[in-house]
Design a protein around this motif. Structure first.
Motif, PDB file in Angstrom:
ATOM      1  N   MET A 183      20.533 -56.730  13.745  1.00 39.89           N
ATOM      2  CA  MET A 183      22.003 -56.517  13.251  1.00 39.89           C
ATOM      3  C   MET A 183      22.788 -57.298  14.027  1.00 39.89           C
ATOM      4  N   ALA A 184      22.499 -57.340  15.373  1.00 36.97           N
ATOM      5  CA  ALA A 184      23.496 -57.954  16.241  1.00 36.97           C
ATOM      6  C   ALA A 184      23.617 -59.489  16.010  1.00 36.97           C
ATOM      7  N   PHE A 185      22.478 -60.174  15.451  1.00 36.18           N
ATOM      8  CA  PHE A 185      22.093 -61.443  15.022  1.00 36.18           C
ATOM      9  C   PHE A 185      23.147 -61.660  13.905  1.00 36.18           C
ATOM     10  N   ARG A 186      22.934 -60.801  12.769  1.00 31.25           N
ATOM     11  CA  ARG A 186      23.529 -61.039  11.641  1.00 31.25           C
ATOM     12  C   ARG A 186      25.191 -60.775  11.659  1.00 31.25           C
ATOM     13  N   GLY A 187      25.643 -59.869  12.403  1.00 30.50           N
ATOM     14  CA  GLY A 187      27.101 -59.655  12.412  1.00 30.50           C
ATOM     15  C   GLY A 187      27.971 -60.115  13.543  1.00 30.50           C
ATOM     16  N   GLY A 188      27.262 -60.248  14.824  1.00 32.05           N
ATOM     17  CA  GLY A 188      28.240 -60.494  15.856  1.00 32.05           C
ATOM     18  C   GLY A 188      28.348 -61.897  15.994  1.00 32.05           C
ATOM     19  N   ARG A 189      27.686 -62.809  16.205  1.00 31.37           N
ATOM     20  CA  ARG A 189      28.365 -63.952  16.440  1.00 31.37           C
ATOM     21  C   ARG A 189      28.860 -64.982  15.732  1.00 31.37           C
ATOM     22  N   TYR A 190      28.297 -65.119  14.217  1.00 34.15           N
ATOM     23  CA  TYR A 190      28.763 -66.081  13.443  1.00 34.15           C
ATOM     24  C   TYR A 190      29.644 -65.355  12.436  1.00 34.15           C
ATOM     25  N   ASN A 191      29.757 -64.165  12.555  1.00 34.00           N
ATOM     26  CA  ASN A 191      30.700 -63.429  11.332  1.00 34.00           C
ATOM     27  C   ASN A 191      31.996 -62.744  11.831  1.00 34.00           C
ATOM     28  N   HIS A 192      33.064 -63.554  11.237  1.00 31.33           N
ATOM     29  CA  HIS A 192      34.388 -63.011  11.594  1.00 31.33           C
ATOM     30  C   HIS A 192      34.604 -61.493  11.291  1.00 31.33           C
ATOM     31  N   ALA A 193      34.091 -61.262   9.843  1.00 27.52           N
ATOM     32  CA  ALA A 193      34.179 -59.899   9.198  1.00 27.52           C
ATOM     33  C   ALA A 193      33.193 -58.921  10.152  1.00 27.52           C
ATOM     34  N   PRO A 194      33.689 -58.046  10.561  1.00 29.77           N
ATOM     35  CA  PRO A 194      33.064 -57.081  11.358  1.00 29.77           C
ATOM     36  C   PRO A 194      32.055 -56.284  10.439  1.00 29.77           C
ATOM     37  N   VAL A 195      30.947 -55.892  11.162  1.00 28.27           N
ATOM     38  CA  VAL A 195      29.916 -55.502  10.318  1.00 28.27           C
ATOM     39  C   VAL A 195      30.295 -54.285   9.550  1.00 28.27           C
ATOM     40  N   LYS A 196      31.298 -53.305   9.820  1.00 31.50           N
ATOM     41  CA  LYS A 196      31.381 -52.072   9.291  1.00 31.50           C
ATOM     42  C   LYS A 196      32.118 -52.507   7.913  1.00 31.50           C
ATOM     43  N   TRP A 197      32.925 -53.502   7.949  1.00 33.29           N
ATOM     44  CA  TRP A 197      33.568 -53.992   6.736  1.00 33.29           C
ATOM     45  C   TRP A 197      32.730 -54.187   5.652  1.00 33.29           C
ATOM     46  N   ARG A 198      31.740 -55.054   5.938  1.00 32.67           N
ATOM     47  CA  ARG A 198      30.646 -55.659   5.327  1.00 32.67           C
ATOM     48  C   ARG A 198      29.749 -54.299   4.703  1.00 32.67           C
ATOM     49  N   LYS A 199      29.437 -53.405   5.492  1.00 34.72           N
ATOM     50  CA  LYS A 199      29.064 -52.194   5.148  1.00 34.72           C
ATOM     51  C   LYS A 199      29.805 -51.569   4.044  1.00 34.72           C
ATOM     52  N   LEU A 200      30.841 -51.246   4.364  1.00 36.14           N
ATOM     53  CA  LEU A 200      32.052 -50.525   3.554  1.00 36.14           C
ATOM     54  C   LEU A 200      31.799 -51.161   2.322  1.00 36.14           C
ATOM     55  N   ARG A 201      32.116 -52.664   2.173  1.00 30.73           N
ATOM     56  CA  ARG A 201      31.873 -53.326   0.820  1.00 30.73           C
ATOM     57  C   ARG A 201      30.699 -52.900   0.157  1.00 30.73           C
ATOM     58  N   THR A 202      29.690 -53.193   0.729  1.00 32.46           N
ATOM     59  CA  THR A 202      28.262 -52.910   0.073  1.00 32.46           C
ATOM     60  C   THR A 202      28.146 -51.547  -0.600  1.00 32.46           C
ATOM     61  N   PHE A 203      28.612 -50.490   0.218  1.00 33.16           N
ATOM     62  CA  PHE A 203      28.485 -49.044  -0.165  1.00 33.16           C
ATOM     63  C   PHE A 203      29.535 -48.985  -1.436  1.00 33.16           C
ATOM     64  N   LEU A 204      30.902 -49.345  -1.137  1.00 31.37           N
ATOM     65  CA  LEU A 204      31.753 -49.220  -2.409  1.00 31.37           C
ATOM     66  C   LEU A 204      31.087 -49.980  -3.679  1.00 31.37           C
ATOM     67  N   LEU A 205      30.672 -51.236  -3.542  1.00 35.05           N
ATOM     68  CA  LEU A 205      29.756 -51.667  -4.746  1.00 35.05           C
ATOM     69  C   LEU A 205      28.914 -50.754  -5.132  1.00 35.05           C
ATOM     70  N   THR A 206      27.908 -50.278  -4.473  1.00 33.29           N
ATOM     71  CA  THR A 206      26.754 -49.385  -4.929  1.00 33.29           C
ATOM     72  C   THR A 206      27.553 -48.290  -5.577  1.00 33.29           C
ATOM     73  N   VAL A 207      28.468 -47.671  -4.851  1.00 35.14           N
ATOM     74  CA  VAL A 207      29.035 -46.547  -5.688  1.00 35.14           C
ATOM     75  C   VAL A 207      29.567 -46.685  -7.000  1.00 35.14           C
ATOM     76  N   LEU A 208      30.196 -47.820  -7.123  1.00 34.18           N
ATOM     77  CA  LEU A 208      30.768 -48.171  -8.117  1.00 34.18           C
ATOM     78  C   LEU A 208      30.000 -48.641  -9.305  1.00 34.18           C
ATOM     79  N   ILE A 209      28.794 -49.187  -9.056  1.00 27.78           N
ATOM     80  CA  ILE A 209      27.793 -49.348 -10.113  1.00 27.78           C
ATOM     81  C   ILE A 209      27.010 -48.044 -10.525  1.00 27.78           C
ATOM     82  N   LEU A 210      26.767 -47.365  -9.369  1.00 25.66           N
ATOM     83  CA  LEU A 210      26.098 -46.271  -9.572  1.00 25.66           C
ATOM     84  C   LEU A 210      27.054 -45.199 -10.575  1.00 25.66           C
ATOM     85  N   LEU A 211      28.135 -45.365 -10.466  1.00 26.01           N
ATOM     86  CA  LEU A 211      29.112 -44.379 -11.336  1.00 26.01           C
ATOM     87  C   LEU A 211      29.228 -44.998 -12.679  1.00 26.01           C
TER      88      LEU A 211
END
Ligand SMILES: [Cu+2]
Lengths: 186, 258
Positions: free
Chosen positions: A1-29
């Protein structure tokens, strides 16, 4: 996790997680919602094939609702005729078509297996519930053609008859948009 | 050695946000398209009833006892025993329960417009209709000299009787009129087609004319509008007189005529 989010990504991990979560919820709904509101009905119908109809619901929606039965004038001069065969009638009972133009017949049954036979010929269109029978016809001469059901369908079978009235092309009434012709329109 | 920071991770994140928006818009557009395709408001729908096995099972599952209590509100017009004392009001005794239920549903949905039944049916719940249908279907059709029913009317003349009898038993193959008894019994029944054997002649005539003029248009796939239109005035009169005098009962059962 530290590798994927920490050094190279400006968007923090929690936003990416949130996006993934919202997209999943949308599709599931979306999936149960399409089923619940029956939005997917046309899609399912299309997947089932365009030659299939529900024989018990012809009158409620789709191609064979009352106001779509009869003769439709196409842009290329040909006509499309839609009919229902049922125990023990053809609807519409009298079809009006112009002479010498291609007639695309589309007919389905509301109950048993019937056939639309042109009397004094051996031409015969078999009609089964659940599917649409198609035929390409052309009537060279004006006149009245009697039709009958030639597939035994029950107690009133022998009275199951109707008529195709062929008129010269210039006598065929001009149909307004959405209007369908039958003998009453003449 | 310090590495230069490539920006792709960030741009990838932006892309997925845009994707989200596009996806949502697309879903909405497709949804709107399908919703519009699904119901065309200009279609003429004669009745919302579809005779699926589930509908038939549900419409046949009524509780006649509860129906009997509800039928108090109908007695005034349709008679205490389901036989009306006015020729223009239909008899409901022994009426086929699917037919009775369908008519009530159609009255409720204004698919069949007839005063005073539309407001009456609007006040009934779906369960009420099923129960009323179960009750009236169970009522016997014995003749009771005490009450004031108009059924049966006097027998029609021989010419009228023969004309009607031919149509009831054979129909007219030449004109494509199927025999009435192939749908209304006793030979065969179609779901939603009531037995006409104990119906009032005035009411029958009014309904045949309403079908012919299309002021009643709730028959699924138009059988009755088509047939009534093909019948002549005399034939409609003869058929109403035939059924209205009890001649439609099966041969063998005797019916006292007034
Ligand atoms: Cu047939």
């Amino acid at each position: 996790m530290a590798f994927r989010g920490g050094r190279y990504n400006h968007a923090p991990v929690k936003w990416r997680k949130l996006r993934t979560f919202l997209l999943t919820v949308l599709i599931l709904l979306l999936i149960p919602a399409t089923r619940f509101y029956q939005i997917d009905e046309p899609l399912l119908r299309w997947l089932r094939g365009k030659h299939q109809v529900d024989p018990l619901a012809l009158h409620v929606s789709g191609e064979f609702v009352e106001n779509n039965l009869g003769t439709e004038q196409n842009a290329d001069g040909s006509v499309t005729v839609r009919m229902i065969a049922q125990q023990y009638l053809f609807i519409p009972h009298c079809i009006l078509v112009p002479a010498g133009v291609p007639v695309h017949l589309r007919i389905t049954s509301a109950d048993a297996v019937h056939s639309l036979a042109f009397m004094s010929t051996d031409y015969n269109v078999k009609v089964s519930p659940g599917s649409i029978s198609e035929a390409e016809l052309q009537f060279p001469k004006a006149g009245e053609y009697k039709t009958a059901c030639r597939e035994f369908c029950g107690a009133g079978h022998y009275a199951m008859r109707s008529e195709v009235r062929v008129v010269p092309r210039d006598q065929f009434p001009a149909l307004r948009d959405g209007e369908r012709g039958n003998c009453a329109a003449q | 050695m310090p590495r230069s920071r490539p920006n792709y991770a960030f741009s990838r994140a932006r892309w997925s946000a845009a994707q989200l928006v596009v996806l949502t818009l697309l879903a909405l557009a497709v949804t709107a398209l399908f919703v519009r395709a699904a119901d065309n408001p200009s279609d003429h729908v004669p009745s919302f009833v579809e005779w699926t096995p589930e509908t038939i099972a549900q419409a046949s599952s009524g509780d006649p006892f509860r129906g009997m209590l509800l039928a108090r509100h109908c007695e005034h017009c349709h008679g205490t025993e389901g036989f009306s004392d006015k020729g223009s009001t239909p008899n409901l005794a022994a009426m086929d329960r699917l037919a009775l239920w369908k008519e009530l549903e159609d009255f409720r949905a204004h698919k069949r417009v007839a005063f005073p039944m539309n407001p009456i049916a609007e006040d009934l719940s779906h369960k009420d209709m099923v129960d009323l249908a179960a009750y009236y279907a169970k009522l016997p059709i014995f003749y009771d000299p005490e009450d004031k029913r108009v059924f049966p009317r006097p027998l029609p003349g021989l010419a009228q009787k023969n004309m009607a009898w031919r149509l009831v038993t054979f129909g007219d193959g030449e004109r494509g009129i199927p025999p009435c008894q192939a749908c209304h019994g006793p030979i065969a029944y179609r779901p939603g087609a009531p037995s006409l054997m104990t119906q009032n002649s005035d009411y029958l005539l009014a309904q045949l004319e309403a079908f012919a003029h299309r002021t009643r248009a709730n028959d699924i796939n138009e059988p009755m509008r088509t047939i009534a239109d093909l019948l002549t005035d005399e034939e409609r009169l003869a058929l109403a007189a035939y059924y209205g005098s009890g001649l439609g009962m099966q041969p063998g059962s005797s019916w006292p005529s007034k």
